[in-house]
Design a protein around this motif. Sequence first.
Motif, PDB file in Angstrom:
ATOM      1  N   GLY A  33      -5.513 -66.025   1.577  1.00 21.17           N
ATOM      2  CA  GLY A  33      -5.792 -66.005   3.006  1.00 21.17           C
ATOM      3  C   GLY A  33      -7.015 -65.173   3.328  1.00 21.17           C
ATOM      4  O   GLY A  33      -7.662 -64.621   2.448  1.00 21.17           O
ATOM      5  N   HIS A  34      -7.302 -65.074   4.644  1.00 16.52           N
ATOM      6  CA  HIS A  34      -8.422 -64.270   5.134  1.00 16.52           C
ATOM      7  C   HIS A  34      -8.124 -62.796   4.947  1.00 16.52           C
ATOM      8  O   HIS A  34      -6.972 -62.378   4.933  1.00 16.52           O
ATOM      9  N   CYS A  35      -9.177 -62.027   4.851  1.00 19.18           N
ATOM     10  CA  CYS A  35      -9.066 -60.568   4.800  1.00 19.18           C
ATOM     11  C   CYS A  35      -8.255 -60.106   6.008  1.00 19.18           C
ATOM     12  O   CYS A  35      -8.152 -60.817   7.009  1.00 19.18           O
ATOM     13  N   SER A  36      -7.692 -58.909   5.917  1.00 19.83           N
ATOM     14  CA  SER A  36      -6.761 -58.392   6.922  1.00 19.83           C
ATOM     15  C   SER A  36      -7.274 -58.540   8.347  1.00 19.83           C
ATOM     16  O   SER A  36      -8.441 -58.808   8.568  1.00 19.83           O
ATOM     17  N   PRO A  37      -6.406 -58.293   9.331  1.00 17.57           N
ATOM     18  CA  PRO A  37      -6.799 -58.470  10.724  1.00 17.57           C
ATOM     19  C   PRO A  37      -7.934 -57.563  11.183  1.00 17.57           C
ATOM     20  O   PRO A  37      -8.400 -57.680  12.274  1.00 17.57           O
ATOM     21  N   GLY A  38      -8.368 -56.660  10.404  1.00 21.40           N
ATOM     22  CA  GLY A  38      -9.465 -55.770  10.767  1.00 21.40           C
ATOM     23  C   GLY A  38      -9.303 -54.441  10.053  1.00 21.40           C
ATOM     24  O   GLY A  38      -8.280 -54.171   9.435  1.00 21.40           O
ATOM     25  N   GLY A  39     -10.345 -53.629  10.136  1.00 18.99           N
ATOM     26  CA  GLY A  39     -10.303 -52.324   9.503  1.00 18.99           C
ATOM     27  C   GLY A  39     -10.599 -52.363   8.014  1.00 18.99           C
ATOM     28  O   GLY A  39     -10.681 -51.328   7.368  1.00 18.99           O
ATOM     29  N   ASN A  81     -13.783 -51.621  11.953  1.00 19.02           N
ATOM     30  CA  ASN A  81     -14.080 -53.052  11.888  1.00 19.02           C
ATOM     31  C   ASN A  81     -13.026 -53.818  12.688  1.00 19.02           C
ATOM     32  O   ASN A  81     -11.895 -53.949  12.250  1.00 19.02           O
ATOM     33  N   PRO A  82     -13.390 -54.336  13.872  1.00 18.84           N
ATOM     34  CA  PRO A  82     -12.413 -55.082  14.675  1.00 18.84           C
ATOM     35  C   PRO A  82     -12.243 -56.543  14.251  1.00 18.84           C
ATOM     36  O   PRO A  82     -11.330 -57.212  14.706  1.00 18.84           O
ATOM     37  N   GLN A  83     -13.104 -57.030  13.349  1.00 21.37           N
ATOM     38  CA  GLN A  83     -13.114 -58.451  12.990  1.00 21.37           C
ATOM     39  C   GLN A  83     -12.375 -58.732  11.680  1.00 21.37           C
ATOM     40  O   GLN A  83     -12.581 -58.019  10.702  1.00 21.37           O
ATOM     41  N   HIS A  97     -20.228 -54.518   7.016  1.00 23.77           N
ATOM     42  CA  HIS A  97     -19.606 -55.088   8.216  1.00 23.77           C
ATOM     43  C   HIS A  97     -18.740 -54.067   8.941  1.00 23.77           C
ATOM     44  O   HIS A  97     -18.263 -54.333  10.038  1.00 23.77           O
ATOM     45  N   CYS A  98     -18.494 -52.904   8.316  1.00 25.98           N
ATOM     46  CA  CYS A  98     -17.791 -51.815   8.979  1.00 25.98           C
ATOM     47  C   CYS A  98     -18.809 -51.131   9.889  1.00 25.98           C
ATOM     48  O   CYS A  98     -19.858 -50.687   9.428  1.00 25.98           O
ATOM     49  N   THR A  99     -18.529 -51.067  11.179  1.00 25.54           N
ATOM     50  CA  THR A  99     -19.450 -50.548  12.177  1.00 25.54           C
ATOM     51  C   THR A  99     -19.387 -49.026  12.237  1.00 25.54           C
ATOM     52  O   THR A  99     -18.289 -48.463  12.310  1.00 25.54           O
ATOM     53  N   PRO A 100     -20.547 -48.320  12.219  1.00 27.30           N
ATOM     54  CA  PRO A 100     -20.497 -46.871  12.421  1.00 27.30           C
ATOM     55  C   PRO A 100     -19.847 -46.555  13.766  1.00 27.30           C
ATOM     56  O   PRO A 100     -20.033 -47.290  14.736  1.00 27.30           O
ATOM     57  N   VAL A 143      -9.511 -50.252  13.175  1.00 27.71           N
ATOM     58  CA  VAL A 143      -9.980 -51.433  13.902  1.00 27.71           C
ATOM     59  C   VAL A 143     -10.723 -51.039  15.175  1.00 27.71           C
ATOM     60  O   VAL A 143     -11.368 -51.865  15.801  1.00 27.71           O
ATOM     61  N   SER A 144     -10.632 -49.764  15.577  1.00 30.10           N
ATOM     62  CA  SER A 144     -11.349 -49.253  16.745  1.00 30.10           C
ATOM     63  C   SER A 144     -11.538 -47.746  16.584  1.00 30.10           C
ATOM     64  O   SER A 144     -10.860 -47.119  15.757  1.00 30.10           O
ATOM     65  N   PRO A 145     -12.444 -47.133  17.368  1.00 31.56           N
ATOM     66  CA  PRO A 145     -12.604 -45.680  17.292  1.00 31.56           C
ATOM     67  C   PRO A 145     -11.286 -44.964  17.601  1.00 31.56           C
ATOM     68  O   PRO A 145     -10.448 -45.470  18.341  1.00 31.56           O
TER      69      PRO A 145
END
Length: 194
Positions: A75-81, A102-104, A112-115, A128-130
């Motif tokens: 399957g796809h990578c986890s729901p985020g993070g 990473n929210p995506q 793809h992990c956002t600072p 998945v969020s700050p």
Amino acid sequence: ATGGKCTAGFYCPKGSTEPLPCPPGFYCSISGAPLPLQCPPGTWAGSEGRRSAQECQPCPGGYYCNSSGQSVPSGHCSPGGHYCPPGTAFPTQFPCPQGTYNPQPGRSLMSHCTPCDPGYFCNGTGLVSPTGLCEAGFYCSGGAISPKPPRVSYYLCPVGHYCPTGSPEPIPCPSGKYQDQAGRSQCETCPAGM
């Protein structure tokens, strides 16, 4: 059938008259093998006739392959993070590092992990969020891992400025106000006659 006809990429179960092609998800490396061998976790084989474990394909980026003998990715990578580079065996194998989120879902690279956003901090891995806002008296310019960054001149609100909760950068004191101490969340009013 044994020996000559049953070559790598085929298997020959007991009593068979013809070699059988190695099925998807498996490989057959030994001539005359009675059973195929499963491609290991983190890999898959979508077609038949694989002759070695090296011919099992790494799970594609953004996906995971969590069991042996897979003919398709799990399957796809986890729901985020998290992110899933090629060859990932389970969806939470590669969490985004501290200071990022990473929210995506379905991402394949650590880039793809956002600072963490300016004014916020990201404490922990796999977010998945700050986590929350930077503390008053400090500023978080991006990628912070704590609400109260280390007390060094770079993060502590400097003299002549103020830093309310969630400050991405120090704010200069306006006309008629001052701040003669570092690490403050507001400016003081100039005394009469000054």
